[in-house]
Design a protein around this motif. Structure first.
Motif, mmCIF file in Angstrom:
data_model
loop_
_atom_site.group_PDB
_atom_site.id
_atom_site.type_symbol
_atom_site.label_atom_id
_atom_site.label_comp_id
_atom_site.label_asym_id
_atom_site.label_seq_id
_atom_site.Cartn_x
_atom_site.Cartn_y
_atom_site.Cartn_z
ATOM 1 N N GLY A 164 0.772 -1.402 -0.014
ATOM 2 C CA GLY A 164 -0.052 -0.173 -0.147
ATOM 3 C C GLY A 164 0.981 1.304 -0.185
ATOM 4 O O GLY A 164 1.980 1.065 0.055
ATOM 5 N N LYS A 165 0.146 2.403 -0.058
ATOM 6 C CA LYS A 165 0.795 3.586 0.119
ATOM 7 C C LYS A 165 1.074 4.079 1.488
ATOM 8 O O LYS A 165 0.183 4.122 2.194
ATOM 9 C CB LYS A 165 -0.327 4.707 -0.721
ATOM 10 C CG LYS A 165 0.495 5.838 -1.112
ATOM 11 C CD LYS A 165 -0.365 6.733 -2.053
ATOM 12 C CE LYS A 165 -1.697 7.010 -1.493
ATOM 13 N NZ LYS A 165 -2.414 8.013 -2.076
ATOM 14 N N THR A 222 5.219 3.551 -2.229
ATOM 15 C CA THR A 222 4.303 2.221 -2.266
ATOM 16 C C THR A 222 5.390 1.160 -1.689
ATOM 17 O O THR A 222 6.237 0.991 -2.128
ATOM 18 C CB THR A 222 3.849 1.925 -3.748
ATOM 19 O OG1 THR A 222 3.075 2.904 -4.370
ATOM 20 C CG2 THR A 222 3.063 0.626 -3.548
ATOM 21 N N VAL A 274 1.139 4.456 8.856
ATOM 22 C CA VAL A 274 -0.027 4.024 8.433
ATOM 23 C C VAL A 274 0.138 4.060 6.675
ATOM 24 O O VAL A 274 0.786 4.595 6.256
ATOM 25 C CB VAL A 274 -1.002 5.075 8.693
ATOM 26 C CG1 VAL A 274 -2.467 4.983 8.038
ATOM 27 C CG2 VAL A 274 -1.342 5.552 10.166
ATOM 28 N N PRO A 332 -10.422 1.280 -0.417
ATOM 29 C CA PRO A 332 -8.955 1.271 0.252
ATOM 30 C C PRO A 332 -9.223 1.251 1.641
ATOM 31 O O PRO A 332 -10.158 2.040 2.257
ATOM 32 C CB PRO A 332 -8.383 2.482 -0.084
ATOM 33 C CG PRO A 332 -9.427 3.393 -0.784
ATOM 34 C CD PRO A 332 -10.642 2.476 -1.297
ATOM 35 N N LYS A 333 -8.274 0.453 2.493
ATOM 36 C CA LYS A 333 -8.314 0.592 3.943
ATOM 37 C C LYS A 333 -6.908 1.098 4.447
ATOM 38 O O LYS A 333 -6.033 0.923 3.711
ATOM 39 C CB LYS A 333 -8.465 -0.712 4.507
ATOM 40 C CG LYS A 333 -9.649 -1.722 3.942
ATOM 41 C CD LYS A 333 -10.799 -1.130 4.547
ATOM 42 C CE LYS A 333 -11.811 -2.105 3.984
ATOM 43 N NZ LYS A 333 -12.795 -1.276 3.610
ATOM 44 N N LYS A 334 -7.127 1.746 5.602
ATOM 45 C CA LYS A 334 -5.833 2.481 6.132
ATOM 46 C C LYS A 334 -5.518 1.321 7.432
ATOM 47 O O LYS A 334 -6.417 0.975 8.239
ATOM 48 C CB LYS A 334 -6.146 3.711 6.769
ATOM 49 C CG LYS A 334 -6.307 4.790 5.683
ATOM 50 C CD LYS A 334 -6.407 6.122 6.205
ATOM 51 C CE LYS A 334 -6.603 7.344 5.245
ATOM 52 N NZ LYS A 334 -8.003 7.189 4.341
ATOM 53 N N CYS A 355 -2.747 0.698 10.422
ATOM 54 C CA CYS A 355 -1.504 1.045 11.214
ATOM 55 C C CYS A 355 -0.918 0.184 11.731
ATOM 56 O O CYS A 355 -1.226 -0.984 12.284
ATOM 57 C CB CYS A 355 -2.195 1.935 12.586
ATOM 58 S SG CYS A 355 -0.807 2.621 13.455
ATOM 59 N N ILE A 404 1.005 6.474 4.205
ATOM 60 C CA ILE A 404 0.100 7.797 4.263
ATOM 61 C C ILE A 404 0.930 8.694 5.377
ATOM 62 O O ILE A 404 1.005 9.884 5.069
ATOM 63 C CB ILE A 404 -1.259 7.638 4.797
ATOM 64 C CG1 ILE A 404 -1.957 6.272 3.943
ATOM 65 C CG2 ILE A 404 -2.167 8.611 5.280
ATOM 66 C CD1 ILE A 404 -2.177 7.158 2.529
ATOM 67 N N ASP A 457 6.465 9.931 2.339
ATOM 68 C CA ASP A 457 4.763 9.841 2.313
ATOM 69 C C ASP A 457 4.453 9.529 0.788
ATOM 70 O O ASP A 457 4.859 10.505 -0.109
ATOM 71 C CB ASP A 457 3.950 10.900 2.939
ATOM 72 C CG ASP A 457 4.158 11.198 4.291
ATOM 73 O OD1 ASP A 457 4.729 10.060 4.876
ATOM 74 O OD2 ASP A 457 3.674 11.967 5.050
ATOM 75 N N GLU A 472 -2.118 2.811 3.321
ATOM 76 C CA GLU A 472 -3.488 2.657 2.532
ATOM 77 C C GLU A 472 -3.473 1.523 1.625
ATOM 78 O O GLU A 472 -2.657 1.636 0.574
ATOM 79 C CB GLU A 472 -3.994 4.037 2.025
ATOM 80 C CG GLU A 472 -5.170 3.928 1.623
ATOM 81 C CD GLU A 472 -5.732 5.224 1.214
ATOM 82 O OE1 GLU A 472 -6.927 5.573 1.559
ATOM 83 O OE2 GLU A 472 -5.281 5.863 0.467
ATOM 84 N N THR A 473 -4.144 0.857 1.607
ATOM 85 C CA THR A 473 -4.372 -0.573 0.758
ATOM 86 C C THR A 473 -4.514 0.234 -0.710
ATOM 87 O O THR A 473 -5.280 1.115 -0.880
ATOM 88 C CB THR A 473 -5.105 -1.479 0.913
ATOM 89 O OG1 THR A 473 -6.541 -0.945 1.071
ATOM 90 C CG2 THR A 473 -4.960 -2.080 2.348
#
Length: 139
Positions: free
Chosen positions: A7-8, A63, A31, A40-42, A44, A10, A60, A33-34
């Motif tokens: 994910g990215k 990927t 964190v 998309p889900k965040k 932690c 955040i 930030d 983010e998928t």
């Protein structure tokens, strides 16, 4: 049990340090983010020790691929779950800010192996009956 999440990045939260019976420790939450385009889900995660220092090389929007373990503990009749990242690296395909979004997941069978689409007749009502003289098949 090792799990992976791509994910990215955040946000990287402030580093937390402390002193325990085994010496000094540090941890850092971050964190991700998928890349699921529709929902998309965040998530932690926590990086401990040297892995917390590894987070400083990422910005930030990068990927990342995080390999982690999930563990839950009980304290005063409440349960706490921690996702402990033990490997954090740039995901294949480059960095998030300059790379195109990840391709959508496809079906396991490639499109070329499927037969060409054929036109299907209109659906017949459920209670359709055929007389003996008419041997028409519904397809």
């Amino acid at each position: 049990m090792a799990l992976e999440l791509v994910g990215k990045l955040i946000k990287v939260l402030p580093e937390v340090t402390g002193q325990g019976k085994n010496g000094a420790w540090n941890k850092q939450d971050f964190v991700i983010e998928t890349l699921d385009s529709q929902y998309p889900k965040k998530v932690c995660m926590t990086a401990w020790g040297e892995k917390a220092n590894d987070l400083k090389q990422f910005a930030d929007g990068d990927t990342l691929k995080a390999t982690f373990s999930a563990e839950s503990r009980e304290y005063n009749d409440r349960w706490y779950t921690e996702l402990r990242a033990f490997r954090i690296e740039i995901a294949d395909g480059g960095e998030g800010s300059s790379a195109a979004p990840a391709p959508a997941r496809s079906n396991p069978a490639p499109q070329s192996s499927r037969p060409a689409a054929q036109s299907q007749p209109a659906a017949m009502p459920f209670n359709t009956t055929f007389d003996d003289e008419s041997n028409d098949l519904p397809f």
